[in-house]
Design an enzyme around this catalytic site. Structure first.
Site, PDB file in Angstrom:
ATOM      1  N   ASP A  11       0.866  -1.164   0.000  1.00 24.70           N
ATOM      2  CA  ASP A  11       0.000   0.000   0.000  1.00 24.70           C
ATOM      3  C   ASP A  11       0.916   1.230   0.000  1.00 24.70           C
ATOM      4  OD1 ASP A  11      -2.448   1.550   0.436  1.00 24.70           O
ATOM      5  OD2 ASP A  11      -1.651   1.850   2.455  1.00 24.70           O
ATOM      6  N   ASP A  13      -0.143   5.122   1.157  1.00 24.86           N
ATOM      7  CA  ASP A  13      -0.349   6.013   2.303  1.00 24.86           C
ATOM      8  C   ASP A  13      -0.373   5.233   3.605  1.00 24.86           C
ATOM      9  OD1 ASP A  13      -0.589   8.343   0.715  1.00 24.86           O
ATOM     10  OD2 ASP A  13      -2.685   7.893   0.306  1.00 24.86           O
ATOM     11  N   ASP A 173      -1.420  -0.839   6.034  1.00 18.79           N
ATOM     12  CA  ASP A 173      -1.620  -0.261   7.365  1.00 18.79           C
ATOM     13  C   ASP A 173      -3.084  -0.144   7.755  1.00 18.79           C
ATOM     14  OD1 ASP A 173      -1.860   1.866   5.342  1.00 18.79           O
ATOM     15  OD2 ASP A 173      -2.132   3.171   7.076  1.00 18.79           O
TER      16      ASP A 173
END
Length: 231
Positions: A11, A13, A173
């Site tokens: 991922d 961000d 995250d």
């Protein structure tokens, strides 16, 4: 069934880039430019990070995702992204990311990105930070029919490399990343230094939760027993 870790999907961000503060600023600049009401708390904006932009603005403004207001917000946000976030790209990388990616690439792993960012923003961010050449494929929100947590972007990456799900791992995250990995059928490393905390991540049952990018690198290198034995 024997597995050999070959592909690592990331991922953006909250995983590679510490963009939360800059994203909040870009959202607020968008609301101000379009003279729209702003959320009272930054946390309300932070909670939408990881969602497709149209869903994030629809949630924050209590609008339909296909409304003209949301469409205008998405376009304005992309302009603000170019102005506010791109100039800081290299400094927004989490500690150890640049060196860790180089290490993984040098060890022979295939690196890819799956993100709910639009392609223009995602590729510009990777290029501005100087890490774009490390990734063979970047699958973005406007390149799939269904965005994360749907499995489409992860499956596109597996198809690109012609590998099995058990030979790949997702690193993210948020629960969106974890749920996508579960649907794809691959393992998933959750990092708790990004948007969501360890308790929230644990509820989605990732393979492991780590607290640094260095730990991501260590897990990947030691998970691949055949490479470790050979090296």
């Amino acid at each position: 069934m024997k597995s050999e870790l070959r592909v690592i999907m990331f991922d953006l961000d909250g995983t590679l880039f510490d963009t939360a503060r800059a994203i909040v600023s870009a959202f607020r600049a968008t609301f101000q430019q379009l003279q729209l009401p702003q959320p009272a708390e930054d946390e309300l904006i932070r909670e939408t990070i990881g969602l497709p932009l149209e869903r994030a603005f629809a949630q924050l403004l209590s609008q339909e995702v296909d409304s003209r207001t949301v469409t205008d917000c998405v376009a304005e946000y992309q302009r603000q992204f170019q102005t506010l976030i791109l100039p800081m790209a290299a400094s927004l990388l989490f500690p150890g990311v640049a060196a860790g990616l180089q290490q993984l690439k040098g060890a022979g792993f295939h690196l890819a990105v799956t993100t709910n960012k639009f392609a223009r923003s995602a590729n510009s961010l990777l290029a501005a930070a100087g890490i774009a050449p490390l990734f063979d494929v970047v699958v973005c929100a406007d390149q799939v029919t269904e965005k994360k947590p749907a499995p489409e972007s992860g499956n596109k990456i597996l198809d690109h490399y012609q590998v099995r799900a058990i030979d790949a791992v997702m690193v993210g995250d948020t629960t969106h990343d974890i749920l996508m990995a579960h649907q794809v059928g691959c393992q998933v490393i959750a990092v708790d230094y990004g948007i969501q905390n360890r308790q929230v991540l644990a509820a989605a049952e990732p393979s492991i939760i780590v607290s640094s990018f260095a730990a991501v690198v260590d897990w990947c290198r030691h998970r691949d027993v055949s490479r470790t034995a050979a090296g």
